[in-house]
Write a protein that holds these residues in place. Structure first.
Motif, mmCIF file in Angstrom:
data_model
loop_
_atom_site.group_PDB
_atom_site.id
_atom_site.type_symbol
_atom_site.label_atom_id
_atom_site.label_comp_id
_atom_site.label_asym_id
_atom_site.label_seq_id
_atom_site.Cartn_x
_atom_site.Cartn_y
_atom_site.Cartn_z
ATOM 1 N N VAL A 220 -99.702 17.240 25.508
ATOM 2 C CA VAL A 220 -100.326 18.375 24.836
ATOM 3 C C VAL A 220 -100.861 19.333 25.898
ATOM 4 O O VAL A 220 -101.699 18.947 26.728
ATOM 5 N N PHE A 226 -96.239 21.869 23.685
ATOM 6 C CA PHE A 226 -95.958 20.432 23.664
ATOM 7 C C PHE A 226 -94.716 20.150 24.504
ATOM 8 O O PHE A 226 -93.680 20.796 24.312
ATOM 9 N N TYR A 267 -97.722 18.716 14.705
ATOM 10 C CA TYR A 267 -98.315 18.346 15.997
ATOM 11 C C TYR A 267 -99.714 18.941 16.117
ATOM 12 O O TYR A 267 -100.674 18.258 16.535
ATOM 13 N N VAL A 296 -97.078 10.770 13.829
ATOM 14 C CA VAL A 296 -97.557 11.241 15.134
ATOM 15 C C VAL A 296 -99.055 10.978 15.230
ATOM 16 O O VAL A 296 -99.807 11.379 14.339
ATOM 17 N N LEU A 309 -99.426 12.979 22.393
ATOM 18 C CA LEU A 309 -99.102 12.532 21.044
ATOM 19 C C LEU A 309 -98.039 11.453 21.168
ATOM 20 O O LEU A 309 -97.080 11.610 21.925
ATOM 21 N N GLY A 311 -95.293 9.411 18.986
ATOM 22 C CA GLY A 311 -94.599 9.543 17.706
ATOM 23 C C GLY A 311 -93.606 8.428 17.468
ATOM 24 O O GLY A 311 -92.995 7.913 18.400
#
Length: 334
Positions: A220, A226, A267, A296, A309, A311
């Protein structure tokens, strides 16, 4: 009647001799008076110098007393600090003979001072690594310091443990190196924690690599941008890409439209709400159109900032096709 000098023979009269003697005595007297005055002045100056030297001697004596008191206080304070330390603090000669041993060393190693003082330091070192001490002594003889050297030591009961040691040369008043001091910390618990962490990471890596589901990591940046940092093998196969093509690239450059806007919004939602976000998406990849359920979850640093993040993408393409086929068959029947 005055006695006259015998001019024919050039002799002085008695009176003239007396006058000359008086003049000479007067001159000597004057010289002696001058010398006496000089001596008086010299005596005063000497007395003043003696007084100054005596005063200076008293100042030196007082300064020496103050220094001795301060030095004693500092030594007492230093000894108290060393003895109250949880770390082992010990010293030894260049020949390896232990000469000092604090309370921390007693707790860590299990030896009381009268059991270890005068013994060789090899008593504390496992045999298979005693060669390390030889190399350390070489550095100490050259005046070098050894910082946070991680190795092993052995306790009185035979237990071998991990330790971090800082070693410094000890010098005499002439500057000659006579031995070294060691500050030793037991890092067994830290090593165990590191081993557990390594094992956990290894297990997670196995799960990550062998999972049939798509697992990925996204960095991030400023909560708006991202960057893909990792994806497991299953993800690379299903997306029809390689790790080199994916890693360190912006999500915007990887995920095609119209899925991109949905993905970015999800996100950002995960970052803002600090919660796991779940959604369904259908995306066209080089390997075909894929429908998936995506989870996520945000990961934070020690300051509470979302930095990554993680996922997981569950491919439901086949299930969706099966549901669609069933629905079409039901319509035909009806």
């Amino acid at each position: 009647m005055k006695e006259k000098s015998n001019n024919s023979k050039g002799e002085l009269s008695t009176e003239e001799k007396l006058q000359n003697t008086i003049k000479e005595l007067s001159l000597q007297n004057e010289v002696m008076n001058t010398r006496a005055q000089e001596l008086v002045v010299a005596n005063k100056e000497l007395a003043f110098q003696n007084e100054q030297e005596h005063k200076h001697a008293e100042e030196l004596l007082n300064a020496n007393k103050e220094f001795t008191s301060l030095n004693t206080t500092q030594q007492t304070l230093f000894a108290a600090i060393v003895d109250s330390s949880d770390d082992a603090v010990l010293s030894k000669t260049l020949d390896g003979i232990i000469t000092s041993w604090n309370h921390g060393a007693e707790i860590i190693f299990g030896y009381k001072p009268d059991e270890i003082l005068g013994k060789h330091v090899f008593t504390l070192i496992p045999q298979h690594i005693q060669h390390e001490e030889v190399e350390i002594i070489k550095k100490i003889r050259n005046g070098e310091k050894v910082d946070h050297f991680e190795t092993e030591r052995i306790k009185k009961d035979g237990t071998v443990f991990n330790t971090s040691i800082t070693i410094s040369p000890i010098k005499d008043w002439k500057g000659n190196i006579t031995g070294d001091s060691k500050i030793l910390r037991d890092i067994s618990q830290r090593k165990k924690a590191e081993t557990k962490l390594y094992e956990s990471k290894r297990h997670l890596q196995v799960i990550y690599d062998s999972s049939s589901e798509v697992i990925f990591l996204v960095e991030v940046q400023d909560e708006k941008e991202f960057i893909f940092t990792s994806m497991n093998n299953a993800g690379l196969r299903k997306m029809g890409t390689t790790r080199q093509q994916l890693v360190n690239r912006n999500v915007k450059d990887i995920i095609p439209q119209p899925s991109l806007n949905l993905v970015l919004s999800k996100y950002r939602e995960a970052v803002e709400t600090k919660k796991t976000v779940r959604w369904e998406e259908t995306t066209e990849y080089p390997t075909g159109v894929k429908t998936a359920i995506v989870n996520v979850s945000p990961i934070y640093d020690d300051k509470g900032k979302c930095v990554q993040l993680v996922g997981v993408l569950y491919d439901i393409t086949e299930r969706k096709q099966f549901e669609k086929t069933n629905q079409e068959n039901e319509k035909k029947v009806n």
